[in-house]
Structures are given as structure tokens and as C-alpha cells.
Design a protein around this motif. Structure first.
Motif, PDB file in Angstrom:
ATOM      1  N   SER A 261       0.556  -1.341   0.108  1.00  0.00           N
ATOM      2  CA  SER A 261      -0.267  -0.426  -0.121  1.00  0.00           C
ATOM      3  C   SER A 261       1.021   1.202   0.113  1.00  0.00           C
ATOM      4  N   GLN A 262       1.841   1.215   0.107  1.00  0.00           N
ATOM      5  CA  GLN A 262       2.795   2.676   0.258  1.00  0.00           C
ATOM      6  C   GLN A 262       3.975   2.342  -1.116  1.00  0.00           C
ATOM      7  N   PRO A 263       4.058   3.802  -1.714  1.00  0.00           N
ATOM      8  CA  PRO A 263       4.660   3.748  -3.369  1.00  0.00           C
ATOM      9  C   PRO A 263       5.616   3.425  -3.274  1.00  0.00           C
ATOM     10  N   PHE A 264       6.664   2.934  -3.690  1.00  0.00           N
ATOM     11  CA  PHE A 264       8.026   2.813  -4.414  1.00  0.00           C
ATOM     12  C   PHE A 264       8.317   3.729  -5.597  1.00  0.00           C
ATOM     13  N   ASP A 265       8.129   5.076  -5.293  1.00  0.00           N
ATOM     14  CA  ASP A 265       8.487   5.833  -6.537  1.00  0.00           C
ATOM     15  C   ASP A 265      10.364   5.633  -6.748  1.00  0.00           C
ATOM     16  N   ARG A 266      11.168   4.893  -5.360  1.00  0.00           N
ATOM     17  CA  ARG A 266      12.873   5.857  -5.696  1.00  0.00           C
ATOM     18  C   ARG A 266      12.761   4.567  -6.568  1.00  0.00           C
ATOM     19  N   LEU A 267      12.928   3.147  -6.807  1.00  0.00           N
ATOM     20  CA  LEU A 267      13.000   2.397  -7.395  1.00  0.00           C
ATOM     21  C   LEU A 267      12.362   2.833  -8.846  1.00  0.00           C
ATOM     22  N   ALA A 268      11.549   3.057  -8.875  1.00  0.00           N
ATOM     23  CA  ALA A 268      10.545   4.276 -10.124  1.00  0.00           C
ATOM     24  C   ALA A 268      11.360   4.572 -10.737  1.00  0.00           C
ATOM     25  N   GLU A 269      11.836   5.534 -10.064  1.00  0.00           N
ATOM     26  CA  GLU A 269      12.371   6.519 -10.598  1.00  0.00           C
ATOM     27  C   GLU A 269      13.829   6.354 -11.463  1.00  0.00           C
ATOM     28  N   GLY A 270      14.089   5.013 -10.531  1.00  0.00           N
ATOM     29  CA  GLY A 270      15.193   4.026 -10.138  1.00  0.00           C
ATOM     30  C   GLY A 270      15.708   4.252 -11.771  1.00  0.00           C
ATOM     31  N   ILE A 271      14.552   3.359 -11.935  1.00  0.00           N
ATOM     32  CA  ILE A 271      13.936   2.583 -13.528  1.00  0.00           C
ATOM     33  C   ILE A 271      13.939   3.530 -14.967  1.00  0.00           C
ATOM     34  N   ASP A 272      13.268   4.109 -14.670  1.00  0.00           N
ATOM     35  CA  ASP A 272      13.021   4.923 -15.685  1.00  0.00           C
ATOM     36  C   ASP A 272      14.254   5.762 -15.934  1.00  0.00           C
ATOM     37  N   LYS A 273      15.296   5.832 -15.325  1.00  0.00           N
ATOM     38  CA  LYS A 273      16.697   6.316 -15.091  1.00  0.00           C
ATOM     39  C   LYS A 273      17.355   5.507 -16.368  1.00  0.00           C
ATOM     40  N   TYR A 274      17.798   4.609 -15.629  1.00  0.00           N
ATOM     41  CA  TYR A 274      18.076   3.494 -16.531  1.00  0.00           C
ATOM     42  C   TYR A 274      17.265   3.003 -17.600  1.00  0.00           C
ATOM     43  N   ALA A 275      16.500   3.402 -18.029  1.00  0.00           N
ATOM     44  CA  ALA A 275      15.609   3.159 -19.566  1.00  0.00           C
ATOM     45  C   ALA A 275      15.918   3.963 -20.643  1.00  0.00           C
ATOM     46  N   ALA A 276      16.497   5.510 -20.205  1.00  0.00           N
ATOM     47  CA  ALA A 276      16.813   6.261 -20.494  1.00  0.00           C
ATOM     48  C   ALA A 276      18.317   5.932 -21.240  1.00  0.00           C
ATOM     49  N   THR A 277      18.949   5.122 -20.919  1.00  0.00           N
ATOM     50  CA  THR A 277      20.424   4.801 -21.442  1.00  0.00           C
ATOM     51  C   THR A 277      20.086   4.032 -22.153  1.00  0.00           C
ATOM     52  N   THR A 278      19.231   2.274 -21.784  1.00  0.00           N
ATOM     53  CA  THR A 278      19.130   1.570 -23.197  1.00  0.00           C
ATOM     54  C   THR A 278      17.736   1.378 -24.050  1.00  0.00           C
ATOM     55  N   ASP A 279      18.321   0.373 -25.432  1.00  0.00           N
ATOM     56  CA  ASP A 279      16.746   0.465 -25.643  1.00  0.00           C
ATOM     57  C   ASP A 279      16.409  -0.693 -25.802  1.00  0.00           C
ATOM     58  N   GLU A 280      16.888  -1.549 -24.058  1.00  0.00           N
ATOM     59  CA  GLU A 280      15.701  -2.794 -23.653  1.00  0.00           C
ATOM     60  C   GLU A 280      14.477  -2.857 -23.213  1.00  0.00           C
TER      61      GLU A 280
END
Length: 159
Positions: free
Chosen positions: A12-31
Motif C-alpha cells: 500500500s506504500q509507493p516505491f517511487d525510488r525504484l520507479a525513478e531509478g528504472i526510468d533513468k536507466y531506461a533512458a540509457t538503453t534500448d532494452e
């Protein structure tokens, strides 16, 4: 081709730290990166697909397709992924801010056993993902509670 499934969980609590981390990673890859967001509402910009929740059948499909999982440090999800032989980067939620209890102890134990790669600093997420691509993951050795209880009862009653 690589498909990374990111599981923020159903807590029930958000996990925005990981959401932001993976979005930043996604900006660097075509995976291909698919994210199960749960209650997090971080504004994703770079991942291939994201959704709040899905059926167990759909999740099984995503897990089957995924080469690598990035997930919260909850026992249920990690145990299932380890049993499926998946490559896992586990990011423990922080007690209070992101969960009702600390997930770090469990992640560190499974990390030490070679079952997961623990990511304790979100700034190192990309390094953890790269390490997971070639890491020799170990299966989790589990005992039988029934056997352990029977052994102890026998010892107790044979006195």
C-alpha cells in the motif's frame, strides 16, 4: 534481446525510488523494460510499458518472457522468481518510508547466498543490472519444515 521486468509490488506504500531509478536507466538503453507500478505514480517517460496491477496469468507471462527481474525485496515475489531460476536484482524497500518493515536483512541474506544481487543504493542500479546479466545465480536450498519438526519431536520424546 533483453526484457527486464520491474516489480514494485502490491504493498500500500509507493516505491517511487525504484520507479525513478528504472526510468533513468531506461533512458540509457534500448532494452525492453516493463514495470508493474503498484500504487507508485512516478511519471514514467522512458520505459517500454508500465501498469499498476495485472492478473496473475499476465504476470506469469511477463515473468516467463523476462530475462532479468528488478524487484522489491519482499519474500513472496523473490522466492517465486528464485524458484523459476530468474536473474534477480532485489531493491529492498526502506522501513517506514516505503514499507511497514525493513526488507534489507532478507535481501542481504539472499545476496550472500548468491540467489539475488542486492541493490542497496539506487544510484548503483545500472551497475547491478549489468552484473546480473552474467552472474552465476545459485538456487535457494530449502529444508522441509515437516522433517525438521518430526526430527525434533523424536529427539524430545525419545528422552
Amino acid at each position: 534481446y533483453i526484457m527486464i521486468l520491474v516489480i514494485l509490488g502490491t504493498h500500500s506504500q509507493p516505491f517511487d525510488r525504484l520507479a525513478e531509478g528504472i526510468d533513468k536507466y531506461a533512458a540509457t538503453t534500448d532494452e525492453k523494460i516493463v514495470v508493474q507500478m503498484g500504487v507508485s505514480n512516478y511519471p514514467m517517460q522512458h520505459v517500454s510499458k508500465h501498469f499498476a496491477f495485472c492478473s496473475k496469468e499476465d504476470m506469469n507471462g511477463y515473468m516467463g518472457e523476462a530475462n532479468l527481474l528488478v524487484m522489491q525485496g519482499g519474500w513472496g515475489g523473490m522466492e517465486e522468481a528464485i524458484d523459476l531460476g530468474k536473474r534477480i536484482v532485489a531493491v529492498p524497500r526502506i522501513e517506514g518510508a516505503e514499507h511497514i518493515h525493513n526488507q534489507e536483512q532478507l535481501v542481504r541474506k539472499l545476496d550472500n547466498l548468491g540467489c539475488v544481487i542486492g541493490c542497496y543504493d539506487i544510484k548503483k542500479l545500472a551497475d547491478c543490472i549489468e552484473k546480473a546479466k552474467n552472474f552465476n545465480f545459485m538456487p535457494l536450498q530449502k529444508g522441509s519444515a515437516t522433517e525438521i519438526i518430526a526430527k525434533h519431536m523424536k529427539q524430545w520424546f525419545d528422552r
